[in-house]
Design a protein around this motif. Structure first.
Motif, PDB file in Angstrom:
ATOM      1  N   ASP A  58       0.848  -1.199   0.000  1.00  0.00           N
ATOM      2  CA  ASP A  58       0.000   0.000   0.000  1.00  0.00           C
ATOM      3  C   ASP A  58       0.885   1.251   0.000  1.00  0.00           C
ATOM      4  O   ASP A  58       1.490   1.611   1.014  1.00  0.00           O
ATOM      5  N   ARG A  59       0.956   1.927  -1.167  1.00  0.00           N
ATOM      6  CA  ARG A  59       1.829   3.112  -1.297  1.00  0.00           C
ATOM      7  C   ARG A  59       1.352   4.266  -0.412  1.00  0.00           C
ATOM      8  O   ARG A  59       2.171   4.990   0.153  1.00  0.00           O
ATOM      9  N   ARG A  60       0.043   4.433  -0.312  1.00  0.00           N
ATOM     10  CA  ARG A  60      -0.489   5.507   0.525  1.00  0.00           C
ATOM     11  C   ARG A  60      -0.056   5.289   1.981  1.00  0.00           C
ATOM     12  O   ARG A  60       0.331   6.221   2.677  1.00  0.00           O
ATOM     13  N   ALA A  61      -0.077   4.044   2.437  1.00  0.00           N
ATOM     14  CA  ALA A  61       0.346   3.721   3.794  1.00  0.00           C
ATOM     15  C   ALA A  61       1.829   4.015   3.984  1.00  0.00           C
ATOM     16  O   ALA A  61       2.238   4.480   5.065  1.00  0.00           O
ATOM     17  N   CYS A  62       2.627   3.827   2.947  1.00  0.00           N
ATOM     18  CA  CYS A  62       4.060   4.132   3.035  1.00  0.00           C
ATOM     19  C   CYS A  62       4.282   5.631   3.249  1.00  0.00           C
ATOM     20  O   CYS A  62       5.100   6.037   4.073  1.00  0.00           O
ATOM     21  N   GLU A  63       3.537   6.435   2.496  1.00  0.00           N
ATOM     22  CA  GLU A  63       3.668   7.895   2.643  1.00  0.00           C
ATOM     23  C   GLU A  63       3.211   8.341   4.033  1.00  0.00           C
ATOM     24  O   GLU A  63       3.866   9.162   4.676  1.00  0.00           O
ATOM     25  N   GLU A  64       2.086   7.801   4.479  1.00  0.00           N
ATOM     26  CA  GLU A  64       1.586   8.169   5.802  1.00  0.00           C
ATOM     27  C   GLU A  64       2.547   7.705   6.900  1.00  0.00           C
ATOM     28  O   GLU A  64       2.752   8.410   7.893  1.00  0.00           O
ATOM     29  N   ALA A  65       3.145   6.529   6.713  1.00  0.00           N
ATOM     30  CA  ALA A  65       4.099   6.012   7.696  1.00  0.00           C
ATOM     31  C   ALA A  65       5.301   6.954   7.810  1.00  0.00           C
ATOM     32  O   ALA A  65       5.795   7.208   8.912  1.00  0.00           O
ATOM     33  N   ARG A  66       5.758   7.488   6.693  1.00  0.00           N
ATOM     34  CA  ARG A  66       6.880   8.442   6.717  1.00  0.00           C
ATOM     35  C   ARG A  66       6.493   9.715   7.469  1.00  0.00           C
ATOM     36  O   ARG A  66       7.277  10.250   8.259  1.00  0.00           O
ATOM     37  N   GLU A  67       5.266  10.194   7.250  1.00  0.00           N
ATOM     38  CA  GLU A  67       4.803  11.404   7.950  1.00  0.00           C
ATOM     39  C   GLU A  67       4.691  11.162   9.457  1.00  0.00           C
ATOM     40  O   GLU A  67       5.109  12.001  10.265  1.00  0.00           O
ATOM     41  N   VAL A  68       4.154  10.005   9.817  1.00  0.00           N
ATOM     42  CA  VAL A  68       4.015   9.670  11.233  1.00  0.00           C
ATOM     43  C   VAL A  68       5.396   9.514  11.874  1.00  0.00           C
ATOM     44  O   VAL A  68       5.634   9.991  12.994  1.00  0.00           O
ATOM     45  N   TYR A  69       6.321   8.895  11.138  1.00  0.00           N
ATOM     46  CA  TYR A  69       7.682   8.717  11.650  1.00  0.00           C
ATOM     47  C   TYR A  69       8.348  10.081  11.896  1.00  0.00           C
ATOM     48  O   TYR A  69       9.020  10.281  12.915  1.00  0.00           O
ATOM     49  N   ALA A  70       8.124  11.012  10.989  1.00  0.00           N
ATOM     50  CA  ALA A  70       8.687  12.360  11.155  1.00  0.00           C
ATOM     51  C   ALA A  70       8.111  13.034  12.407  1.00  0.00           C
ATOM     52  O   ALA A  70       8.842  13.691  13.168  1.00  0.00           O
ATOM     53  N   GLU A  71       6.821  12.851  12.654  1.00  0.00           N
ATOM     54  CA  GLU A  71       6.211  13.435  13.846  1.00  0.00           C
ATOM     55  C   GLU A  71       6.768  12.780  15.115  1.00  0.00           C
ATOM     56  O   GLU A  71       7.002  13.462  16.123  1.00  0.00           O
ATOM     57  N   ILE A  72       7.002  11.474  15.045  1.00  0.00           N
ATOM     58  CA  ILE A  72       7.596  10.769  16.189  1.00  0.00           C
ATOM     59  C   ILE A  72       8.979  11.345  16.484  1.00  0.00           C
ATOM     60  O   ILE A  72       9.334  11.591  17.646  1.00  0.00           O
ATOM     61  N   GLN A  73       9.759  11.563  15.439  1.00  0.00           N
ATOM     62  CA  GLN A  73      11.107  12.106  15.620  1.00  0.00           C
ATOM     63  C   GLN A  73      11.090  13.514  16.221  1.00  0.00           C
ATOM     64  O   GLN A  73      11.981  13.876  16.979  1.00  0.00           O
ATOM     65  N   GLU A  74      10.067  14.298  15.896  1.00  0.00           N
ATOM     66  CA  GLU A  74       9.935  15.640  16.487  1.00  0.00           C
ATOM     67  C   GLU A  74       9.544  15.551  17.959  1.00  0.00           C
ATOM     68  O   GLU A  74       9.993  16.352  18.780  1.00  0.00           O
ATOM     69  N   LEU A  75       8.708  14.588  18.286  1.00  0.00           N
ATOM     70  CA  LEU A  75       8.168  14.474  19.638  1.00  0.00           C
ATOM     71  C   LEU A  75       9.139  13.804  20.612  1.00  0.00           C
ATOM     72  O   LEU A  75       9.152  14.142  21.799  1.00  0.00           O
ATOM     73  N   LEU A  76       9.968  12.894  20.138  1.00  0.00           N
ATOM     74  CA  LEU A  76      10.854  12.132  21.018  1.00  0.00           C
ATOM     75  C   LEU A  76      11.738  12.997  21.930  1.00  0.00           C
ATOM     76  O   LEU A  76      11.855  12.697  23.116  1.00  0.00           O
ATOM     77  N   PRO A  77      12.368  14.055  21.441  1.00  0.00           N
ATOM     78  CA  PRO A  77      13.234  14.844  22.334  1.00  0.00           C
ATOM     79  C   PRO A  77      12.477  15.549  23.463  1.00  0.00           C
ATOM     80  O   PRO A  77      13.079  15.941  24.456  1.00  0.00           O
ATOM     81  N   THR A  78      11.168  15.696  23.337  1.00  0.00           N
ATOM     82  CA  THR A  78      10.391  16.402  24.360  1.00  0.00           C
ATOM     83  C   THR A  78       9.840  15.483  25.438  1.00  0.00           C
ATOM     84  O   THR A  78       9.252  15.954  26.405  1.00  0.00           O
ATOM     85  N   VAL A  79      10.049  14.166  25.283  1.00  0.00           N
ATOM     86  CA  VAL A  79       9.571  13.196  26.265  1.00  0.00           C
ATOM     87  C   VAL A  79      10.771  12.712  27.056  1.00  0.00           C
ATOM     88  O   VAL A  79      11.711  12.163  26.483  1.00  0.00           O
ATOM     89  N   PRO A  80      10.783  12.904  28.377  1.00  0.00           N
ATOM     90  CA  PRO A  80      11.928  12.475  29.176  1.00  0.00           C
ATOM     91  C   PRO A  80      12.050  10.957  29.206  1.00  0.00           C
ATOM     92  O   PRO A  80      11.068  10.240  29.136  1.00  0.00           O
ATOM     93  N   VAL A  81      13.267  10.494  29.323  1.00  0.00           N
ATOM     94  CA  VAL A  81      13.541   9.066  29.391  1.00  0.00           C
ATOM     95  C   VAL A  81      13.463   8.633  30.843  1.00  0.00           C
ATOM     96  O   VAL A  81      14.069   9.254  31.718  1.00  0.00           O
ATOM     97  N   GLU A  82      12.729   7.577  31.098  1.00  0.00           N
ATOM     98  CA  GLU A  82      12.598   7.046  32.454  1.00  0.00           C
ATOM     99  C   GLU A  82      13.806   6.178  32.786  1.00  0.00           C
ATOM    100  O   GLU A  82      14.200   5.334  31.982  1.00  0.00           O
ATOM    101  N   PRO A  83      14.401   6.358  33.959  1.00  0.00           N
ATOM    102  CA  PRO A  83      15.509   5.478  34.348  1.00  0.00           C
ATOM    103  C   PRO A  83      14.987   4.084  34.625  1.00  0.00           C
ATOM    104  O   PRO A  83      13.889   3.910  35.114  1.00  0.00           O
ATOM    105  N   ARG A  84      15.788   3.071  34.318  1.00  0.00           N
ATOM    106  CA  ARG A  84      15.343   1.678  34.517  1.00  0.00           C
ATOM    107  C   ARG A  84      15.738   1.152  35.840  1.00  0.00           C
ATOM    108  O   ARG A  84      16.498   1.459  36.564  1.00  0.00           O
TER     109      ARG A  84
END
Length: 112
Positions: free
Chosen positions: A86-112
């Motif tokens: 599904d090509r449309r799903a590939c494009e949407e997956a790239r957009e979602v991945y880009a949003e994840i990459q923007e959001l990741l630095p703003t979420v603190p990492v929990e110590p294990r």
């Protein structure tokens, strides 16, 4: 005898005037301190306590974590659809991945 009859009335008047003067002093004190109390209340409402700031920060972090979880689930589903051609799903997956990459630095990492 007339003086003896007036004595309780005079004593009553003296007592009432003393009590009334106390009320007047208290009222005058309340009037004088009212602006100070109002200003203090305004400052208290305008400032944020440390605990309130911590609570707000915690709510914001939880909101970002929830959004990140939702995006990761959506990315997994779109990636599966993309792998199935599904090509449309590939494009949407790239957009979602880009949003994840923007959001990741703003979420603190929990110590294990």
């Amino acid at each position: 005898m007339v003086i003896a009859m007036r004595a309780p009335a005079v004593l009553g008047l003296v007592a009432m005037s003393l009590m009334l003067s106390g009320c007047l002093v208290k009222t005058a004190a309340n009037v004088v301190t009212a602006p100070v109390r109002a200003a203090g209340k305004a400052v208290d409402l305008a400032t944020t306590s440390q605990s309130e700031a911590d609570e707000a920060r915690g709510r914001e972090i939880r909101r970002r974590e929830e959004r990140l979880g939702k995006l990761e689930r959506e990315y997994r589903e779109l990636s599966e659809d993309c792998e199935n051609g599904d090509r449309r799903a590939c494009e949407e997956a790239r957009e979602v991945y880009a949003e994840i990459q923007e959001l990741l630095p703003t979420v603190p990492v929990e110590p294990r």
